[in-house]
Design an enzyme around this catalytic site. Structure first.
Site, mmCIF file in Angstrom:
data_model
loop_
_atom_site.group_PDB
_atom_site.id
_atom_site.type_symbol
_atom_site.label_atom_id
_atom_site.label_comp_id
_atom_site.label_asym_id
_atom_site.label_seq_id
_atom_site.Cartn_x
_atom_site.Cartn_y
_atom_site.Cartn_z
ATOM 1 N N HIS A 70 -21.459 22.710 6.016
ATOM 2 C CA HIS A 70 -22.246 21.483 5.940
ATOM 3 C C HIS A 70 -21.467 20.403 5.214
ATOM 4 O O HIS A 70 -20.568 20.694 4.419
ATOM 5 C CB HIS A 70 -23.601 21.735 5.269
ATOM 6 C CG HIS A 70 -23.508 22.275 3.877
ATOM 7 N ND1 HIS A 70 -23.294 23.611 3.599
ATOM 8 C CD2 HIS A 70 -23.590 21.664 2.677
ATOM 9 C CE1 HIS A 70 -23.259 23.785 2.290
ATOM 10 N NE2 HIS A 70 -23.426 22.613 1.706
ATOM 11 N N GLN B 158 -9.085 13.484 0.333
ATOM 12 C CA GLN B 158 -8.295 14.370 -0.505
ATOM 13 C C GLN B 158 -8.752 15.806 -0.257
ATOM 14 O O GLN B 158 -9.841 16.048 0.271
ATOM 15 C CB GLN B 158 -8.495 14.022 -1.977
ATOM 16 C CG GLN B 158 -8.133 12.587 -2.317
ATOM 17 C CD GLN B 158 -8.115 12.336 -3.815
ATOM 18 O OE1 GLN B 158 -7.531 13.090 -4.574
ATOM 19 N NE2 GLN B 158 -8.766 11.262 -4.236
ATOM 20 N N HIS C 200 -21.893 16.886 2.816
ATOM 21 C CA HIS C 200 -22.757 16.030 2.019
ATOM 22 C C HIS C 200 -22.197 14.616 2.046
ATOM 23 O O HIS C 200 -21.019 14.421 1.729
ATOM 24 C CB HIS C 200 -22.774 16.479 0.553
ATOM 25 C CG HIS C 200 -23.319 17.859 0.318
ATOM 26 N ND1 HIS C 200 -24.660 18.129 0.266
ATOM 27 C CD2 HIS C 200 -22.707 19.047 0.099
ATOM 28 C CE1 HIS C 200 -24.850 19.421 0.016
ATOM 29 N NE2 HIS C 200 -23.672 19.997 -0.083
ATOM 30 N N CYS D 269 0.836 -1.214 0.000
ATOM 31 C CA CYS D 269 0.000 0.000 0.000
ATOM 32 C C CYS D 269 0.863 1.254 0.000
ATOM 33 O O CYS D 269 1.710 1.423 0.873
ATOM 34 C CB CYS D 269 -0.915 -0.018 1.227
ATOM 35 S SG CYS D 269 -1.721 1.569 1.527
ATOM 36 N N HIS E 148 -6.900 2.101 2.124
ATOM 37 C CA HIS E 148 -6.282 2.774 3.278
ATOM 38 C C HIS E 148 -7.071 4.057 3.555
ATOM 39 O O HIS E 148 -7.266 4.870 2.651
ATOM 40 C CB HIS E 148 -4.812 3.099 2.983
ATOM 41 C CG HIS E 148 -4.056 3.490 4.208
ATOM 42 N ND1 HIS E 148 -3.028 2.727 4.745
ATOM 43 C CD2 HIS E 148 -4.203 4.538 5.049
ATOM 44 C CE1 HIS E 148 -2.572 3.310 5.835
ATOM 45 N NE2 HIS E 148 -3.271 4.417 6.041
HETATM 46 O O1 G1P Z 1 -7.671 10.456 -6.908
HETATM 47 P P1 G1P Z 1 -8.169 9.046 -6.895
HETATM 48 O O2 G1P Z 1 -8.674 8.606 -5.560
HETATM 49 O O3 G1P Z 1 -7.184 8.076 -7.474
HETATM 50 O O4 G1P Z 1 -9.396 9.037 -7.909
HETATM 51 C C1 G1P Z 1 -10.751 9.061 -7.565
HETATM 52 O O5 G1P Z 1 -11.174 10.351 -7.128
HETATM 53 C C2 G1P Z 1 -11.080 11.414 -8.069
HETATM 54 C C3 G1P Z 1 -11.694 12.652 -7.469
HETATM 55 O O6 G1P Z 1 -13.065 12.486 -7.153
HETATM 56 C C4 G1P Z 1 -11.759 11.051 -9.390
HETATM 57 O O7 G1P Z 1 -11.438 12.044 -10.341
HETATM 58 C C5 G1P Z 1 -11.313 9.689 -9.906
HETATM 59 O O8 G1P Z 1 -12.073 9.341 -11.052
HETATM 60 C C6 G1P Z 1 -11.514 8.649 -8.812
HETATM 61 O O9 G1P Z 1 -11.112 7.376 -9.256
#
Ligand code: G1P
Ligand code: G1P
Lengths: 358, 358
Positions: free
Chosen positions: B306, B175, B308, B52, B171
Site C-alpha cells: 500500500h 528517496q 500512503h 540543479c 527536480h
Molecule cells: O533528504 P532531503 O530531501 O534533503 O531532506 C528531506 O527529507 C528527509 C527525509 O524525510 C528529512 O529528514 C529532511 O528533514 C527533509 O528536509
C-alpha cells in the site's frame, strides 16, 4: 559504557517514556540546504493591536468582547475542537468486519485559551519571573476547576509559539484542551511509567533524572527544584524535557509562591536560551504532562510532572528540521546528537539577547 | 451502523493498521486563519536548470557528475542518513539503570536518490503513464538489488514533494533508505497485520478494502487493480491510502507491463486530483509500505502493498493543517471528516488543470 562512538555513527535511541525509537545521523548536517526558509521571528509588534482578538477590550470573532484584563485571561475557545454537549455516538458492539475496522467513539470536552499577558508583544522569554508565576497560578486554577467541576479525565495545557508551529496569533497565549478520554501521548507515557514502576519499584523519570544528574552531559539549565535537559531520545533538534526534582504528580503540588517561582524560573531560562541560540523568537510547541484529572491510584502514583519543548529550528533562525517523508513513513530521524544540542543550549546566557527588546 | 452523526460531533477514530487513535473535529474549519501562509506551488521552472544538482550532466555537491540520463537515474545520496560501513556500537547488556534508560543500537544502511525524469519541471501529475511505469520498474530493480546484494532488512521508498514538505529541490525525485532494522512505522503496521491475521485468519487490508468497496463513501479513484481512498482513520486533511486489489506482498509482484501500467495510472490519478483540488502543485509526503526485504514467512504473508499519501494542505493552496501542540503532545487531530475529503477528491478530474502546463 562508552557512548562517544555515537558522535560519529548512525544509530537509534530508545525513548522509554514514549516507547519508540529515533534514528540519529550525526554526520548529516553537512548537506547544503536549498529548501524552504522560515521567516525569523523578530519582535516588531506593538504592545496593543486593535486587530488582535486576544488583546484586552477587543472583540473576538465569536462576537464576545475581551475584558480589560491586567495579567492573565482565560476563556473558552470560540472554535473548540471538542464540546461539552453533543449528540451521542454508541456504535453497536458487534464483531463483524465493519465495526471491527471502522471503529469510532464520541469525545466530549472543552477547549480553553489562556492569554499570558495584556501586552501583545511579550513572550515567555520576555516576561519577568513574577509574571510567569502568575501564568502558573492560572494553570493551577484551571486544572483545579476542571477537576472539580467537569467529568473530564484529561487536560492538556500546551503552547504553540511562532508561525512555524501553526500559531495563528502572536499575542502570548496557550491553550488547554480537556477531554473525556486520555489522549494517545499521555496514555502511552502513563502505560510505560506504570510498567516501569511495576518492574523496578521506582519512578522512571526519577531514575532517569538521577542518571542525567550524574552524567551531566545533556543538562541545559537547573535550579533547586527543576532540571531542563536534552533527553537521550530527543527527536526535535533542540528538544528539551523539563523535569521536577521532587516527584510531583500534578501542578497543584506547587503549593508555595517559591515553588511557582522556581518553575517560572526554569521556563524563563529555557525559553531565553532558545531565543539566544539563533537570536530570534524561537518557535516551539510546549506542553505539560501530568497525572490525569481522574484516574486510578496507580495512574496517579506512576506520574511525574514534566514539560516537553518541541522546537523545529535546526541550523539557524530560518532553517528548520522537517519531520516529513522518512520520519512520517518509517521512523523519526534527527541530524545532530542530543549531546551536541545540549552543549549549545548550555552555553547560552539566561539574559535575553539585545535586539528583541527594541 | 449509522455513522452520519459523525459528520457533526467530535469523535476519535481508530487506525487498526498503525494502532492509534485520531481526534476528529468536523465543525472546526470555520475558525478564521491568520497564521502562516505557504507559497503556492506553480510550475514556472525551466526544463533544465544549470544550478540543479539533479539535472542531467550537472555536478553534485559531493563532486560526482550526473550522467546524461534520459529517463530515471538512481544514485547513492551524497548526504546519506545511514551508511554501509561504520564503527560498531555494542553496549554491554547489563541491567543497571543507565543501560536501561540510555538505550541505543547502531544502524547501518544505504540511502538512494531516484530522479524520476531528466526534466527539472515535471511532477508525477505531469507525467505520461508510460513514464510513471518506468519509475515503477526502477523501484523494482532497486528493491531486487538491495534484497540480493545487501544484508539489509528494510527499504523505505518515499517522496517529499513541495517546499512545505521539506523538499529541498523541485527536480522530481524520490528517496529510498535501506536499513539493517525494520523502522518504527512499518514495524508497527506489520505487528498489527500479523495479529489481525492470527485472530481472523484473513488479511487486514483485504478485509478493509472489501468494507470500503461495499460502502463506497471514501473512495477517491479506482481501476482494475488498485483503489485510492481516504481511510476511515485519515490523519492529514486529504490523506489517501492506495491499496492493491490483489493481495501482493511487495512491488516485485507487479510482473507484467500491464501490472505496472495500472499502478502508474492510480498514482497519476491521485496526484492529478490533488493538484486539481486547489489548482496548485499539491505538496505531500508519499511512501510505499510492503514486505520487509528479509523476514519470516509470517511477516511476508501478513503484508499487503500500500501507498500512503500524506499531504498537509487543508483549506487552500496556502493554508495547511499544522500538526503541532495538541497533535504532538496529546493526539493527532483533524478538522474535516475523511468522508468530506473523499467527496472533494472524488469529484476532481483526472485531467490536470490548465495553468500548470504554461
Ligand atoms: O533528504 P532531503 O530531501 O534533503 O531532506 C528531506 O527529507 C528527509 C527525509 O524525510 C528529512 O529528514 C529532511 O528533514 C527533509 O528536509
Ligand atoms: O487553535 P489554533 O491555535 O488556531 O491552531 C493551532 O493549534 C492547534 C492545536 O495544536 C492545531 O490543531 C492547529 O492546526 C494549529 O494551527
Amino acid at each position: 559504557m562508552d557512548e562517544s562512538v555515537l558522535d560519529d555513527i548512525s544509530h537509534r535511541r530508545y525513548n522509554p517514556l514514549r516507547g519508540n525509537w529515533i534514528l540519529v545521523s550525526p554526520h548529516r548536517t553537512k548537506r547544503p540546504w536549498l529548501g524552504q526558509q522560515e521567516t525569523p521571528g523578530k519582535n516588531v509588534l506593538p504592545e496593543y493591536d486593535p486587530e488582535c482578538y486576544l488583546c484586552p477590550g477587543n472583540k473576538r470573532s465569536g462576537g464576545a468582547q475581551n475584558p480589560d484584563f491586567k495579567s492573565t485571561f482565560t476563556f473558552v475557545n470560540d472554535f473548540s475542537a471538542v464540546k461539552e454537549e453533543q449528540a451521542d455516538y454508541d456504535p453497536p458492539q458487534s464483531d463483524d468486519k465493519t465495526s471491527l475496522l471502522l471503529k469510532a467513539e464520541g469525545v466530549k470536552g472543552k477547549c480553553y485559551v489562556v492569554c499570558f499577558s495584556p501586552a501583545h508583544n511579550k513572550t515567555l522569554a520576555d516576561m519577568p519571573i513574577a509574571d510567569i508565576s502568575t501564568i502558573i497560578s492560572t494553570w493551577q486554577v484551571l486544572y483545579r476547576d476542571v477537576q472539580l467541576n467537569t467529568p473530564f479525565r484529561s487536560i492538556q495545557i500546551f503552547e504553540n509559539k511562532g508561525a512555524a508551529m501553526g500559531c495563528s496569533n502572536p499575542h502570548p497565549h496557550c491553550q488547554a484542551w480537556t477531554t473525556s478520554h486520555l489522549p494517545e501521548e499521555p496514555a502511552a507515557e502513563l502505560k510505560n511509567m506504570i510498567e516501569y514502576q511495576r518492574a523496578h519499584g521506582s519512578c522512571m523519570l526519577c531514575d532517569y533524572l538521577a542518571v542525567e544528574l550524574e552524567k551531566r552531559e545533556r543538562i541545559v539549565a537547573e535550579n533547586e527544584a527543576w532540571v531542563a535537559l536534552c533527553p537521550w531520545w530527543a527527536f526535535w533538534p533542540f528538544e528539551t524535557l523539563v523535569l521536577s526534582k521532587r516527584c510531583i504528580k500534578n501542578i497543584l503540588e506547587l503549593e508555595s509562591d517559591r515553588d511557582r517561582e522556581l518553575f517560572a524560573e526554569i521556563i524563563s531560562n529555557v525559553t531565553t536560551k532558545y531565543d539566544n541560540l539563533f537570536e530570534t523568537q524561537f518557535p516551539y510547541s510546549m506542553g505539560i504532562h501530568q497525572a490525569p484529572l481522574k484516574g486510578t491510584e496507580e495512574e496517579h502514583a506512576a506520574n511525574h510532572v514534566h514539560l516537553h519543548f518541541l522546537p523545529p529550528l535546526l541550523r539557524s533562525a530560518t532553517v528548520k528540521k522537517f519531520q516529513v517523508g522518512y520520519e512520517l513513513l518509517a521512523e523519526p530521524q534527527r541530524d545532530i546528537t542530543p549531546e551536541q544540542a545540549a552543549r549549545r543550549l548550555q552555553s547560552q546566557s539566561t539574559e535575553l539577547y539585545e535586539e528583541s527588546w527594541g
